[in-house]
Write a protein that holds these residues in place. Structure first.
Motif, mmCIF file in Angstrom:
data_model
loop_
_atom_site.group_PDB
_atom_site.id
_atom_site.type_symbol
_atom_site.label_atom_id
_atom_site.label_comp_id
_atom_site.label_asym_id
_atom_site.label_seq_id
_atom_site.Cartn_x
_atom_site.Cartn_y
_atom_site.Cartn_z
ATOM 1 N N GLN A 114 0.798 -1.193 0.000
ATOM 2 C CA GLN A 114 0.000 0.000 0.000
ATOM 3 C C GLN A 114 0.839 1.253 0.000
ATOM 4 O O GLN A 114 0.319 2.340 -0.115
ATOM 5 N N TYR A 162 -7.031 -3.810 6.903
ATOM 6 C CA TYR A 162 -7.922 -4.252 5.846
ATOM 7 C C TYR A 162 -8.919 -3.138 5.571
ATOM 8 O O TYR A 162 -9.176 -2.271 6.403
ATOM 9 N N CYS A 163 -9.469 -3.129 4.387
ATOM 10 C CA CYS A 163 -10.409 -2.091 3.975
ATOM 11 C C CYS A 163 -11.756 -2.342 4.653
ATOM 12 O O CYS A 163 -12.325 -3.429 4.546
ATOM 13 N N CYS A 219 -14.628 -3.099 1.539
ATOM 14 C CA CYS A 219 -14.675 -4.342 0.763
ATOM 15 C C CYS A 219 -14.202 -5.542 1.581
ATOM 16 O O CYS A 219 -14.437 -6.694 1.195
ATOM 17 N N ILE A 240 -5.369 -4.992 3.212
ATOM 18 C CA ILE A 240 -4.577 -3.927 2.599
ATOM 19 C C ILE A 240 -3.137 -4.408 2.480
ATOM 20 O O ILE A 240 -2.541 -4.837 3.459
ATOM 21 N N ASN A 289 -2.923 -1.543 -4.608
ATOM 22 C CA ASN A 289 -4.055 -0.652 -4.815
ATOM 23 C C ASN A 289 -3.777 0.717 -4.209
ATOM 24 O O ASN A 289 -3.077 0.840 -3.204
ATOM 25 N N LEU A 335 -4.618 3.906 -2.005
ATOM 26 C CA LEU A 335 -5.311 4.048 -0.727
ATOM 27 C C LEU A 335 -5.655 5.501 -0.463
ATOM 28 O O LEU A 335 -5.117 6.409 -1.097
ATOM 29 N N HIS A 355 -8.523 6.646 9.554
ATOM 30 C CA HIS A 355 -8.880 5.348 8.991
ATOM 31 C C HIS A 355 -8.524 5.314 7.502
ATOM 32 O O HIS A 355 -8.610 6.324 6.801
ATOM 33 N N PHE A 407 -8.720 3.349 3.636
ATOM 34 C CA PHE A 407 -9.542 2.529 2.764
ATOM 35 C C PHE A 407 -8.931 2.510 1.367
ATOM 36 O O PHE A 407 -8.073 3.337 1.038
ATOM 37 N N HIS A 408 -9.384 1.556 0.551
ATOM 38 C CA HIS A 408 -9.053 1.614 -0.870
ATOM 39 C C HIS A 408 -9.715 2.865 -1.459
ATOM 40 O O HIS A 408 -10.881 3.143 -1.171
ATOM 41 N N CYS A 450 -12.901 2.176 -3.308
ATOM 42 C CA CYS A 450 -14.045 1.847 -2.450
ATOM 43 C C CYS A 450 -14.712 3.107 -1.930
ATOM 44 O O CYS A 450 -15.946 3.196 -1.881
ATOM 45 N N ASN A 453 -16.001 3.682 9.010
ATOM 46 C CA ASN A 453 -15.647 3.006 10.263
ATOM 47 C C ASN A 453 -16.221 3.699 11.493
ATOM 48 O O ASN A 453 -16.931 3.097 12.295
#
Length: 266
Positions: free
Chosen positions: A15, A216-217, A220, A224, A229, A231, A238, A240-241, A244, A255
């Motif tokens: 990441q 982890y995302c 989805c 991670i 991917n 981010l 927090h 995420f992708h 997403c 979250n």
């Protein structure tokens, strides 16, 4: 049998987006310059240091050295020992990246001396990680494992004393993130030496750390770091992708539900 996925290094933490990491200290340096000489030199020094770290990770070692020298100059002028230690660590990492281990080792020693003096144990872990990588580069794997063991003990000690409700989420995860790096390096060494039992233990512990740090995302559910991917970190810390978040369509963090996403943030 080894745990699933052990045919390669586990969860490479791909990441890392170093271009994005460079953007923020560059923007900070730009703001410092815009405010002129009255703005605190502390902010200029820290932005230069973080630029140096990002440049090194991008492989732009000349730019990394220039930024680190600028930061160190200010740190020396103002007697900023914590920043001096960070700069010495960065200098050592730059020399290690160049393959100049003879110069890297004494820089790590100097950084460790100040980190110990000021009580920065997480900094000591980072120094030991760099030293271990130097020993790996010299093919001295037993020495590398000894150093990693010391670093793991320190990281676990720091992590056991962190109260998540008293610090930011990002800072509270630093000991675990350090342990992830250490287990990943240990796994590579154990694989090279054919130490199957130790290899299994490090891989299992690595995945436990991934779970504990919630890498982890939250949208989805994918880990991670398994794929390269893009981010996005929200102001609430927090992660995420990016795709997403763009597809989610909400202005709240998925979250914590804080209204921390400004229009156009992603």
């Amino acid at each position: 049998m080894l745990p699933e996925g052990e045919g390669r290094r586990p969860a490479q933490l791909q990441q890392a987006d170093y271009e994005k990491a460079l953007f923020f200290p560059c923007k900070a340096a730009e703001l410092v310059n815009d405010y002129g000489k009255g703005w605190s030199l502390k902010y200029r020094a820290m932005s230069q240091y973080h630029m140096a770290v990002a440049y090194r990770l991008l492989g732009h070692l000349g730019s990394a050295m220039d930024c680190c020298e600028e930061s160190m100059k200010i740190a020396l002028q103002h007697g900023d020992r914590p920043l001096q230690a960070l700069c010495l660590l960065c200098f050592a990492d730059i020399h290690r990246s160049r393959g100049d281990l003879e110069t890297a080792f004494p820089r790590y020693d100097s950084a460790m001396s100040i980190m110990t003096e000021i009580g920065n144990r997480l900094g000591q872990v980072q120094v030991l990680l760099g030293v271990a990588k130097c020993w790996v580069a010299r093919k001295a794997l037993d020495k590398a494992l000894d150093v990693i063991e010391r670093a793991q003990d320190l990281a676990e000690e720091v992590g056991s004393k962190v109260r998540p409700d008293s610090v930011s989420w990002v800072w509270s995860q630093e000991p675990k993130l350090s342990q992830l790096k250490l287990h990943c390096l240990s796994e590579s060494i154990c694989r090279s030496k054919g130490l199957q039992r130790e290899l299994r233990a490090h891989v299992v512990r690595f995945h436990e750390c991934v779970e504990e740090t919630e890498l982890y995302c939250g949208l989805c559910g994918e880990s991670i770091g398994e794929r390269n991917n893009r981010l996005q970190a929200l102001p609430c810390s927090h992660i995420f992708h990016l795709r997403c978040l763009q597809n989610n369509g909400t202005r709240n963090c998925p979250n914590c539900r804080r209204s921390s996403m400004k229009p156009g943030f992603v």
